[in-house]
Motif scaffolding. Structure first.
Motif, PDB file in Angstrom:
ATOM      1  N   ASP A  10       0.819  -1.209   0.000  1.00  0.00           N
ATOM      2  CA  ASP A  10       0.000   0.000   0.000  1.00  0.00           C
ATOM      3  C   ASP A  10       0.855   1.262   0.000  1.00  0.00           C
ATOM      4  OD1 ASP A  10       1.024  -0.176   2.563  1.00  0.00           O
ATOM      5  OD2 ASP A  10      -0.910   0.018   3.580  1.00  0.00           O
ATOM      6  N   GLY A  11       2.187   1.090  -0.086  1.00  0.00           N
ATOM      7  CA  GLY A  11       3.087   2.236  -0.126  1.00  0.00           C
ATOM      8  C   GLY A  11       3.443   2.802   1.226  1.00  0.00           C
ATOM      9  N   ARG A  12       3.028   2.123   2.291  1.00  0.00           N
ATOM     10  CA  ARG A  12       3.318   2.598   3.645  1.00  0.00           C
ATOM     11  C   ARG A  12       4.487   1.834   4.251  1.00  0.00           C
ATOM     12  NH1 ARG A  12      -0.115   5.770   6.346  1.00  0.00           N
ATOM     13  NH2 ARG A  12      -1.982   6.409   5.249  1.00  0.00           N
ATOM     14  N   TRP A  13       5.315   2.559   4.974  1.00  0.00           N
ATOM     15  CA  TRP A  13       6.428   1.962   5.705  1.00  0.00           C
ATOM     16  C   TRP A  13       5.955   1.610   7.101  1.00  0.00           C
ATOM     17  CZ3 TRP A  13      11.412   0.858   4.251  1.00  0.00           C
ATOM     18  CH2 TRP A  13      11.776   1.264   2.968  1.00  0.00           C
ATOM     19  N   ARG A  14       6.351   0.427   7.569  1.00  0.00           N
ATOM     20  CA  ARG A  14       6.005  -0.043   8.913  1.00  0.00           C
ATOM     21  C   ARG A  14       7.207  -0.750   9.510  1.00  0.00           C
ATOM     22  NH1 ARG A  14       1.695  -1.000   5.602  1.00  0.00           N
ATOM     23  NH2 ARG A  14      -0.304  -0.156   6.278  1.00  0.00           N
ATOM     24  N   LEU A  15       7.152  -0.913  10.825  1.00  0.00           N
ATOM     25  CA  LEU A  15       8.151  -1.756  11.467  1.00  0.00           C
ATOM     26  C   LEU A  15       7.788  -3.197  11.179  1.00  0.00           C
ATOM     27  CD1 LEU A  15       8.608  -0.100  14.966  1.00  0.00           C
ATOM     28  CD2 LEU A  15      10.216  -0.090  13.062  1.00  0.00           C
ATOM     29  N   ARG A  16       8.773  -4.002  10.918  1.00  0.00           N
ATOM     30  CA  ARG A  16       8.526  -5.437  10.708  1.00  0.00           C
ATOM     31  C   ARG A  16       8.193  -6.051  12.058  1.00  0.00           C
ATOM     32  NH1 ARG A  16       9.104  -8.712   6.668  1.00  0.00           N
ATOM     33  NH2 ARG A  16      10.397  -7.317   5.443  1.00  0.00           N
ATOM     34  N   GLU A  17       7.187  -6.894  12.073  1.00  0.00           N
ATOM     35  CA  GLU A  17       6.830  -7.578  13.312  1.00  0.00           C
ATOM     36  C   GLU A  17       7.963  -8.497  13.727  1.00  0.00           C
ATOM     37  OE1 GLU A  17       2.972  -9.366  13.653  1.00  0.00           O
ATOM     38  OE2 GLU A  17       2.162  -7.964  12.167  1.00  0.00           O
ATOM     39  N   GLN A  18       8.301  -8.431  14.998  1.00  0.00           N
ATOM     40  CA  GLN A  18       9.364  -9.277  15.529  1.00  0.00           C
ATOM     41  C   GLN A  18       8.740 -10.518  16.160  1.00  0.00           C
ATOM     42  OE1 GLN A  18      12.682  -8.433  15.127  1.00  0.00           O
ATOM     43  NE2 GLN A  18      11.790  -6.806  13.892  1.00  0.00           N
ATOM     44  N   VAL A  19       9.193 -11.668  15.742  1.00  0.00           N
ATOM     45  CA  VAL A  19       8.693 -12.932  16.267  1.00  0.00           C
ATOM     46  C   VAL A  19       9.693 -13.437  17.304  1.00  0.00           C
ATOM     47  CG1 VAL A  19       8.059 -15.290  15.706  1.00  0.00           C
ATOM     48  CG2 VAL A  19       7.562 -13.460  14.086  1.00  0.00           C
ATOM     49  N   THR A  20       9.194 -13.735  18.479  1.00  0.00           N
ATOM     50  CA  THR A  20      10.049 -14.263  19.539  1.00  0.00           C
ATOM     51  C   THR A  20       9.836 -15.767  19.616  1.00  0.00           C
ATOM     52  OG1 THR A  20       9.785 -12.207  20.756  1.00  0.00           O
ATOM     53  CG2 THR A  20      10.621 -14.099  21.978  1.00  0.00           C
ATOM     54  N   LEU A  21      10.912 -16.499  19.449  1.00  0.00           N
ATOM     55  CA  LEU A  21      10.831 -17.949  19.528  1.00  0.00           C
ATOM     56  C   LEU A  21      11.318 -18.396  20.890  1.00  0.00           C
ATOM     57  CD1 LEU A  21      12.322 -18.874  16.042  1.00  0.00           C
ATOM     58  CD2 LEU A  21       9.938 -18.771  16.690  1.00  0.00           C
ATOM     59  N   LEU A  22      10.553 -19.267  21.517  1.00  0.00           N
ATOM     60  CA  LEU A  22      10.946 -19.822  22.803  1.00  0.00           C
ATOM     61  C   LEU A  22      11.540 -21.202  22.583  1.00  0.00           C
ATOM     62  CD1 LEU A  22       7.844 -18.920  25.003  1.00  0.00           C
ATOM     63  CD2 LEU A  22      10.051 -17.759  24.933  1.00  0.00           C
ATOM     64  N   MET A  23      12.543 -21.492  23.318  1.00  0.00           N
ATOM     65  CA  MET A  23      13.123 -22.829  23.270  1.00  0.00           C
ATOM     66  C   MET A  23      12.166 -23.767  24.002  1.00  0.00           C
ATOM     67  SD  MET A  23      15.733 -22.275  21.504  1.00  0.00           S
ATOM     68  CE  MET A  23      16.595 -23.823  21.592  1.00  0.00           C
ATOM     69  N   PRO A  24      12.087 -25.025  23.617  1.00  0.00           N
ATOM     70  CA  PRO A  24      11.125 -25.963  24.215  1.00  0.00           C
ATOM     71  C   PRO A  24      11.247 -26.084  25.736  1.00  0.00           C
ATOM     72  CG  PRO A  24      12.158 -26.937  22.289  1.00  0.00           C
ATOM     73  CD  PRO A  24      12.842 -25.625  22.547  1.00  0.00           C
ATOM     74  N   ASP A  25      12.433 -25.879  26.292  1.00  0.00           N
ATOM     75  CA  ASP A  25      12.578 -26.029  27.741  1.00  0.00           C
ATOM     76  C   ASP A  25      12.386 -24.723  28.504  1.00  0.00           C
ATOM     77  OD1 ASP A  25      14.852 -24.944  26.640  1.00  0.00           O
ATOM     78  OD2 ASP A  25      16.223 -25.910  28.051  1.00  0.00           O
ATOM     79  N   GLU A  26      12.027 -23.630  27.815  1.00  0.00           N
ATOM     80  CA  GLU A  26      11.796 -22.358  28.486  1.00  0.00           C
ATOM     81  C   GLU A  26      10.335 -22.261  28.915  1.00  0.00           C
ATOM     82  OE1 GLU A  26      12.955 -18.960  26.236  1.00  0.00           O
ATOM     83  OE2 GLU A  26      14.977 -19.696  25.912  1.00  0.00           O
ATOM     84  N   PRO A  27      10.097 -21.785  30.144  1.00  0.00           N
ATOM     85  CA  PRO A  27       8.701 -21.604  30.582  1.00  0.00           C
ATOM     86  C   PRO A  27       8.044 -20.469  29.820  1.00  0.00           C
ATOM     87  CG  PRO A  27      10.221 -20.780  32.226  1.00  0.00           C
ATOM     88  CD  PRO A  27      11.054 -21.412  31.154  1.00  0.00           C
ATOM     89  N   VAL A  28       6.752 -20.584  29.629  1.00  0.00           N
ATOM     90  CA  VAL A  28       6.001 -19.571  28.892  1.00  0.00           C
ATOM     91  C   VAL A  28       5.617 -18.429  29.800  1.00  0.00           C
ATOM     92  CG1 VAL A  28       3.922 -19.124  27.546  1.00  0.00           C
ATOM     93  CG2 VAL A  28       5.144 -21.262  27.288  1.00  0.00           C
TER      94      VAL A  28
END
Length: 78
Positions: free
Chosen positions: A60-78
């Motif tokens: 659409d011609g608009r600049w935005r911040l790219r969404e940052q995806v945070t990945l958790l390791m399987p042994d990390e608590p949520v």
């Protein structure tokens, strides 16, 4: 901080405050006064395009911040 870093930092602050994004003209208009020296609009956009992990220019011609995806390791608590 160098000129490129100033542009990137300023654009990031501005776009965090504008989740709907800004057109390239509006973004350049907002970034320019925050810089110590005047830059050509194309140079500002060139610096942002070199940071695709942080910024996205939408269809659409608009600049935005790219969404940052945070990945958790399987042994990390949520």
């Amino acid at each position: 901080m160098g000129v490129e870093e100033d542009v990137v930092a300023s654009a990031e602050v501005i776009l965090k405050q504008t989740p709907g994004g800004l057109t390239k003209e509006a973004l350049v208009h907002e970034v320019t006064p925050r810089l110590p020296n005047r830059l050509a609009p194309m140079k500002i956009l060139e610096f942002l395009r070199k940071q695709p992990q942080r910024f996205v220019e939408g269809g659409d011609g608009r600049w935005r911040l790219r969404e940052q995806v945070t990945l958790l390791m399987p042994d990390e608590p949520v």
